[in-house]
Design an enzyme around this catalytic site. Structure first.
Site, mmCIF file in Angstrom:
data_model
loop_
_atom_site.group_PDB
_atom_site.id
_atom_site.type_symbol
_atom_site.label_atom_id
_atom_site.label_comp_id
_atom_site.label_asym_id
_atom_site.label_seq_id
_atom_site.Cartn_x
_atom_site.Cartn_y
_atom_site.Cartn_z
ATOM 1 C CG ASP A 49 -2.045 -1.005 1.084
ATOM 2 O OD1 ASP A 49 -2.764 -0.966 0.076
ATOM 3 O OD2 ASP A 49 -2.197 -1.837 1.991
ATOM 4 C CE1 TYR A 71 -8.637 -4.581 7.897
ATOM 5 C CE2 TYR A 71 -8.215 -5.390 5.683
ATOM 6 C CZ TYR A 71 -8.562 -5.628 7.000
ATOM 7 O OH TYR A 71 -8.846 -6.890 7.416
HETATM 8 CU CU LIG Z 1 -7.304 -7.864 7.850
#
Ligand SMILES: [Cu+2]
Length: 666
Positions: free
Chosen positions: A316, A401
């Site tokens: 990421d 997330y």
């Molecule tokens: Cu996770």
């Protein structure tokens, strides 16, 4: 009480305002490039013919001055300013170093094959091209998804798989969702068996995977969305307060002082925040502990072999950027009510900058725990001090997330690197409504049913921190304290005990520690040239807690790209251009870059300037309790003084509190 809160709030505004107002010009050699400097760098590149109006800037960042210059610098002295630009134009990548003081390009080169970070414009371009493709429309029609449905697609980084035929294409892989009930996105239904592969520069839709067998879209599970239960009755507010004023001193752009701690912080598109020159005032001396600390890379490989899932092996920080995806913090939810909320500016792809309001927060807090205590049975007396700590926080939101990244400083000299994972599990639609359904076993082969018709595939999270500890200066070494079981010689009642054997780690590399998670070995960064009053070589202990490492096969292409995850600790010689655990260009990278490359020559590390790379890892076996939102799941590592001080610095905590803010302000 209300008046006090108002006053504190105003006080905080003053501080926050100060942080923004001074960001016009750099006041410290480690300050992020200012908007003026970014503009100047772009103008210089254009004037030298190295950039045009069509050039995009996936990275345009501070190139730090040499370490010796930074550590010798005193406030008020002049300092150099250089920019490092990574540019993308006409499907080619190049880089340049610009001296902003001299107003000239120092060096430039093309980098064949390098795929820099994914940029805003290409992300939406690729998405729009896929959604306009006739094959996409056919796929929706086959699934009965008409105009009443709210279908949206979210391009992902594509990973690299040598068997695929997208060589040298700058691709994104694109899943889609239906949000017909316009619910919170974490309740949008994944449209399974459909994926686009798009060249984000040409707009070519290279592939549309549209699986024959259709997985029906799940109905909204009972108890979620519109049928969600009403919230519990309001509860009495439970809060931590700082109603006497702030112990935090914030100067320059982001120069922080708190108690005996001081450090510099700057915004970075890739790392989110970079902390530099972390020092502790011991007696009268400002002692250097860390030259720099930042989150360098995140690796999240999913464990589902379906072609629409198996590529999901995200890096990421290097693919998108933790600063690029930094989210605004919500007052009184993401940080305490009195926290200093800090706006940060990040370079955009076009050679400009954008402001992210409330991108970081800085606060001290009572942990509600004793810093230390003792009850003396003999004298029937209690002694103790309340523990407070300083937290510097930011929270990138990486698709589904959200990660809360904390750098925490304690009065006892400890630094905690803390990561909270929240947001929501990545989910896929399945046929099973519950675990008794005929398809349940097959549907949950690679994940868990976390709600009716909803599986969250298994996955890992690895957070690699680059920690350049310079304990009382740059020349350090890495040592391992091995706890060795030893027999006791002679005729004694005890037959065994343990002793510590300290060994030097001689070379760069990944540290093979069999017992790291059980405490069988302690790793420390030590300064062999300095001595404390007790004549110890001062050191900091790298304390990992219960981290895990990747168990993917080394031949798996994603593991080769995110190989830093194979070990909790790596050590390298300091090199100013070795900054990223998965390499400078992790997007579509082919593996072996970053740490495996940095350590390849196995340079000796004894009494050298060295860097520790610590990975915080956890495996995520999803649960129904992760749905509809993942309650924040915290993991941490700590850096602890070890023979660095002559006594516990928190023993000096005053039992008394300072006079209230009104007096302090006079
Ligand atoms: Cu996770």
């Amino acid at each position: 009480m209300r008046m006090i809160f108002m006053r504190i709030f105003f006080f905080m505004l003053l501080f926050a305002g100060l942080a923004q107002a001074q960001s016009v010009g750099a006041t410290h050699p480690m300050d992020a490039l200012t908007p003026d400097e970014i503009g100047k760098a772009v103008n210089i590149l254009k004037s030298q013919g190295l950039a045009t109006d069509s050039t995009r800037y996936p990275a345009l960042t501070l190139l730090e001055p040499p370490k010796a210059d930074v550590t010798a610098w005193k406030p008020g002295q002049a300092f150099g300013r250089r920019a490092h630009a990574i540019m993308r134009d006409a499907r080619e990548t190049s880089e340049a170093v610009i001296d902003l003081v001299a107003g000239k390009v120092i060096s430039s080169r093309r980098i064949p094959g390098a795929q820099p970070m994914i940029m805003d414009s290409e992300w939406s371009f690729a998405r729009d091209k896929f959604m306009a493709d006739p094959r996409f429309k056919t796929a929706l029609a086959r699934r009965g998804l008409d105009k009443n449905h709210k279908v949206f697609c979210t391009p992902n980084s594509a990973g690299y798989f040598p068997d695929e035929s997208y060589a040298n294409r700058r691709i994104l892989k694109i899943p889609c969702f239906d949000d017909i009930e316009k619910l919170h996105p974490n309740l949008a239904r994944p449209i399974e068996g459909l994926m686009g592969v798009v060249d984000s520069e040409t707009g070519d839709v290279l592939d549309v995977l549209d699986r024959e067998a259709i997985v029906p879209l799940p109905p909204t599970p009972a108890g979620y969305g519109k049928s969600a239960p009403v919230a519990d009755p309001p509860h009495y507010r439970v809060d931590i307060v700082a109603d006497q004023g702030s112990n935090i001193k914030l100067t320059g752009n982001l120069q922080v002082e708190w108690g005996r701690w001081s450090f510099h912080a700057r915004a970075d598109k890739r790392a989110g925040l970079i902390l530099s020159l972390v020092k502790f005032r011991d007696e009268t001396a400002q002692r250097l502990i860390a030259y720099q600390m930042n989150l360098s890379e995140i690796f999240v490989p999913y464990m589902d072999p379906d072609p629409t899932w198996s590529y999901r092996t995200f890096l990421d920080a290097g693919e998108f950027g933790l600063g690029y995806l930094i989210s605004s913090l919500q007052e009184e939810v993401d940080c305490p009510p009195y926290a200093i909320l800090i706006d940060l500016a990040f370079p955009d792809d076009l050679g400009g900058m954008y402001q992210r309001p409330r991108a970081a927060c800085l606060f001290e807090r009572s942990t509600g725990d004793p810093a230390w205590r003792h009850y003396s049975t003999g004298s029937k007396r209690n002694t103790g001090r309340a523990e407070t700590e300083l937290v510097m926080r930011f929270a990138p939101a990486l698709g589904n997330y959200d990660y809360i990244i904390d750098y925490v400083f304690s009065a006892n000299g400890m630094i905690t690197l803390r990561v909270g994972a929240t947001g929501f599990d990545a989910i896929k639609s399945v046929e099973a409504a519950d675990m008794d359904a005929p398809t349940a076993i097959k549907d949950t082969e690679f994940g868990a049913l976390i709600a009716p018709y909803t599986v969250a595939p298994n996955h890992d999270h690895y957070f690699s921190f680059r920690v350049d500890l310079d304990i009382d200066g740059p020349q350090n070494a890495l040592v391992a304290d091995h706890f060795m079981p030893k027999p006791i010689a002679g005729n004694l009642p005890r037959k065994s005990l343990w002793q510590i054997e300290t060994r030097d780690v001689a070379q760069e590399g990944a540290i093979e520690a069999d017992h790291m998670s059980t405490g069988g070995e302690n790793y420390r960064i030590v300064n062999p040239n300095a001595k404390t009053a007790l004549k110890y070589n001062p050191s900091y202990w790298l304390h990992f807690g219960h981290g895990v490492s990747s168990i993917l096969n080394p031949s798996d292409p994603p593991q080769q790209r995110g190989d830093f995850s194979s070990h909790s600790l790596w050590v390298t010689r300091y090199k100013p251009d070795e900054l990223w655990s998965a390499g400078q260009f992790p997007n579509l990278s082919r593996g072996g870059e970053g740490l495996p490359q940095y350590v390849k020559d196995r340079e000796p590390i004894g009494n050298q300037d060295i860097v520790a790379w610590l990975t915080l890892g956890f495996r995520h076996a999803p649960r129904p309790e992760d749905f509809p939102i993942l309650p924040t799941f915290w993991h941490k590592m700590t850096l602890r003084p070890y023979r660095f001080f002559d006594r516990d610095p928190s023993s000096r905590l005053n039992a008394e509190y300072a006079p209230a803010l009104e007096q302090v302000q006079q």
